[in-house]
Scaffold this motif. Structure first.
Motif, PDB file in Angstrom:
ATOM      1  N   THR A  28       0.693  -1.294  -0.034  1.00 60.66           N
ATOM      2  CA  THR A  28      -0.096  -0.031  -0.021  1.00 60.66           C
ATOM      3  C   THR A  28       0.679   1.323  -0.055  1.00 60.66           C
ATOM      4  OG1 THR A  28      -0.221  -0.006   2.367  1.00 60.66           O
ATOM      5  CG2 THR A  28      -2.004  -1.030   1.208  1.00 60.66           C
ATOM      6  N   PHE A  29       0.314   2.060  -0.497  1.00 62.83           N
ATOM      7  CA  PHE A  29       0.983   3.506  -0.724  1.00 62.83           C
ATOM      8  C   PHE A  29       0.076   4.699  -0.803  1.00 62.83           C
ATOM      9  CE2 PHE A  29       0.679   1.827  -5.013  1.00 62.83           C
ATOM     10  CZ  PHE A  29       0.383   2.906  -5.652  1.00 62.83           C
ATOM     11  N   SER A  30       0.538   5.946  -0.360  1.00 64.79           N
ATOM     12  CA  SER A  30      -0.162   7.029  -0.682  1.00 64.79           C
ATOM     13  C   SER A  30       0.073   8.105  -1.833  1.00 64.79           C
ATOM     14  CB  SER A  30      -0.012   8.011   0.651  1.00 64.79           C
ATOM     15  OG  SER A  30       0.093   7.407   1.790  1.00 64.79           O
ATOM     16  N   ILE A  46      11.726  -1.136  -3.770  1.00 62.52           N
ATOM     17  CA  ILE A  46      11.436   0.177  -3.305  1.00 62.52           C
ATOM     18  C   ILE A  46      12.651   0.924  -3.186  1.00 62.52           C
ATOM     19  CG2 ILE A  46      10.225   1.901  -2.070  1.00 62.52           C
ATOM     20  CD1 ILE A  46       8.473  -0.850  -0.915  1.00 62.52           C
ATOM     21  N   CYS A  94       9.117   7.986  -3.012  1.00 63.67           N
ATOM     22  CA  CYS A  94       9.826   6.723  -3.199  1.00 63.67           C
ATOM     23  C   CYS A  94       9.554   6.372  -4.668  1.00 63.67           C
ATOM     24  CB  CYS A  94       9.303   5.559  -2.329  1.00 63.67           C
ATOM     25  SG  CYS A  94       9.797   5.739  -0.802  1.00 63.67           S
ATOM     26  N   VAL A  96       8.673   2.824  -6.824  1.00 61.60           N
ATOM     27  CA  VAL A  96       8.610   1.554  -6.537  1.00 61.60           C
ATOM     28  C   VAL A  96       8.714   0.866  -7.908  1.00 61.60           C
ATOM     29  CG1 VAL A  96       6.634  -0.280  -6.020  1.00 61.60           C
ATOM     30  CG2 VAL A  96       6.565   1.953  -4.747  1.00 61.60           C
ATOM     31  N   VAL A 113       5.532   7.259  -6.017  1.00 66.11           N
ATOM     32  CA  VAL A 113       4.498   7.512  -5.177  1.00 66.11           C
ATOM     33  C   VAL A 113       4.959   8.414  -4.047  1.00 66.11           C
ATOM     34  CG1 VAL A 113       3.566   4.955  -5.567  1.00 66.11           C
ATOM     35  CG2 VAL A 113       5.266   5.590  -3.741  1.00 66.11           C
ATOM     36  N   VAL A 116       5.196   5.040   0.832  1.00 63.97           N
ATOM     37  CA  VAL A 116       4.953   3.827   0.891  1.00 63.97           C
ATOM     38  C   VAL A 116       4.403   3.529   2.272  1.00 63.97           C
ATOM     39  CG1 VAL A 116       5.892   1.198   0.811  1.00 63.97           C
ATOM     40  CG2 VAL A 116       6.580   2.877  -0.864  1.00 63.97           C
ATOM     41  N   ASN A 117       3.361   2.767   2.360  1.00 65.12           N
ATOM     42  CA  ASN A 117       2.855   2.534   3.727  1.00 65.12           C
ATOM     43  C   ASN A 117       2.970   1.339   4.490  1.00 65.12           C
ATOM     44  OD1 ASN A 117       1.670   5.022   3.228  1.00 65.12           O
ATOM     45  ND2 ASN A 117      -0.367   4.155   2.785  1.00 65.12           N
TER      46      ASN A 117
END
Length: 183
Positions: A28-30, A46, A94, A96, A113, A116-117
């Protein structure tokens, strides 16, 4: 269908379970205040946002290329790919590295992104089909909506979002537009 039991023998009449029935893992990422997810099997690594070499006359969502251990890897700005403005780079930004299957075999692409979460396991029973409307991105970019702790995570269809054929077509259109404006 038969089910494999601990002894390795099949029990007649029982249903075989497949790996598809179990939970799937997603990175998951924002991005622009939304939470998105990519299937972990597509993610290679990443890396910190670094030197991206810009390539002239490319669509705005292609930020350029990076050198990843001697390989040239195109970098896509997901925010711009979704029709928004280019991502603003911060200390949590980051890239990915995603591996996709193209017509010429496997290809690595970098995706910018905001942050990264985490890696989440989302059971298939907790994934809803993509909405027909209301999302800020194209419906065909969405594989599903994962329900996690009472909120939705947008699971991306990586083959559609990062379609090398579509990106090549958009690049050709961009080249045609640039050539027409130069005349």
């Amino acid at each position: 269908m038969n089910q494999i039991v601990a002894s390795g023998k099949r029990q007649p009449g029982s249903v075989q379970t497949t790996a598809d029935d179990g939970p799937q893992q997603y990175l998951t990422f924002s991005l622009g205040g939304e939470v998105f997810a990519l299937g972990i099997l597509n993610v290679k690594e990443i890396i910190e946002f670094g030197n991206v070499t810009e390539i002239p006359m490319m669509p705005s969502f292609i930020r350029g290329v990076i050198n990843l251990r001697g390989a040239v890897v195109p970098v896509i700005d997901l925010s711009a790919r979704f029709g928004g403005k280019n991502s603003t780079v911060s200390r949590r930004t980051c890239i990915v590295i995603v591996e996709i299957e193209g017509e010429d075999g496997k290809q690595d692409l970098g995706v910018i992104v905001d942050a990264v979460n985490e890696v989440l396991e989302i059971p298939r029973t907790e994934i809803e089909p993509p909405p027909a409307f209301g999302a800020k991105i194209r419906a065909d970019f969405i594989q599903g909506m994962g329900k996690v702790d009472g909120r939705f995570v947008i699971i991306l269809n990586v083959e559609r979002v990062l379609s090398t054929e579509e990106i090549a077509m958009l690049t050709r259109l961009s080249d045609d537009d640039n050539a027409a404006s130069a005349e």
